[in-house]
Design an enzyme around this catalytic site. Structure first.
Site, PDB file in Angstrom:
ATOM      1  N   HIS A  16      87.227 -80.117   7.858  1.00  0.00           N
ATOM      2  CA  HIS A  16      86.691 -79.015   7.480  1.00  0.00           C
ATOM      3  C   HIS A  16      85.625 -78.998   6.824  1.00  0.00           C
ATOM      4  CE1 HIS A  16      89.228 -78.114   3.592  1.00  0.00           C
ATOM      5  NE2 HIS A  16      88.660 -79.286   3.461  1.00  0.00           N
ATOM      6  N   CYS A  25      82.851 -80.191  -1.127  1.00  0.00           N
ATOM      7  CA  CYS A  25      83.535 -79.686   0.174  1.00  0.00           C
ATOM      8  C   CYS A  25      82.862 -78.704   1.016  1.00  0.00           C
ATOM      9  CB  CYS A  25      84.931 -79.145  -0.283  1.00  0.00           C
ATOM     10  SG  CYS A  25      85.963 -80.278  -1.154  1.00  0.00           S
ATOM     11  N   HIS A  75      93.706 -83.681  14.353  1.00  0.00           N
ATOM     12  CA  HIS A  75      92.275 -84.245  14.910  1.00  0.00           C
ATOM     13  C   HIS A  75      91.361 -83.042  15.513  1.00  0.00           C
ATOM     14  CE1 HIS A  75      94.566 -87.902  14.743  1.00  0.00           C
ATOM     15  NE2 HIS A  75      93.266 -88.535  14.669  1.00  0.00           N
ATOM     16  N   GLU A 136      96.454 -81.899   0.765  1.00  0.00           N
ATOM     17  CA  GLU A 136      95.108 -82.349   1.225  1.00  0.00           C
ATOM     18  C   GLU A 136      94.933 -83.765   1.009  1.00  0.00           C
ATOM     19  OE1 GLU A 136      92.095 -78.790   1.435  1.00  0.00           O
ATOM     20  OE2 GLU A 136      91.907 -80.177  -0.148  1.00  0.00           O
TER      21      GLU A 136
END
Length: 153
Positions: A16, A25, A75, A136
């Site tokens: 992401h 991030c 994926h 995560e």
């Protein structure tokens, strides 16, 4: 009869990027997500019920979570569907087939809220979603608890 909680663990790989974020991030990066789904209820006491003694069949829980979460996100590259990154999504879609567009910033916290809605809508009668935990990384996770998300909580 006793109220019992059941937990099943799932895992999926996904990438992401956090649009507009002021840290690393904001770049495309991936995680080996671990999702723990806990439901609660009372075991069936009906003698003729093939599920007698069970709150719910673990296989049914696996099917729900696989269809609603793991099968959709494993994926994939998860991106927020905004006008600002429309060109990026279009460019990536020409090369890659697994891009999941969501209507929220794809943080661990927002993903949990989405997962809770999807799972709750599919649970059998008498079974309630109790909690979700999404890792995560090995050392970073977020949690969702039903008691915090019900009216009057």
């Amino acid at each position: 009869m006793a109220t019992i909680r059941l937990t099943k663990e799932f895992s999926f790989e996904a990438a992401h990027a956090l649009e507009g974020y002021d840290g690393p991030c904001r770049e495309i990066h991936g995680h080996s997500y671990r999702l723990f789904v806990t439901v609660k209820g009372e075991p069936s006491t009906a003698e003729g019920d093939p599920k007698c003694g069970m709150v719910m069949d673990f296989g049914v829980l696996k099917r729900i979570v696989t269809e609603e979460i793991v099968g959709r996100l494993d994926h994939t590259l998860i991106l927020r569907a905004t006008a600002a990154n429309e060109e990026l999504r279009a460019t990536l879609s020409r090369q890659f087939g697994n891009i999941a567009e969501v209507d929220y910033q794809p943080t661990c916290e927002n993903m949990l809220a989405d997962f809770a809605q999807r799972i709750e809508a599919r649970l059998p009668q008498g079974v309630q979603l109790w909690s979700l935990r999404l890792h995560e990384t090995a050392t970073s996770f977020a949690e969702w608890f039903a008691e915090d998300n019900r009216p009057g909580a």
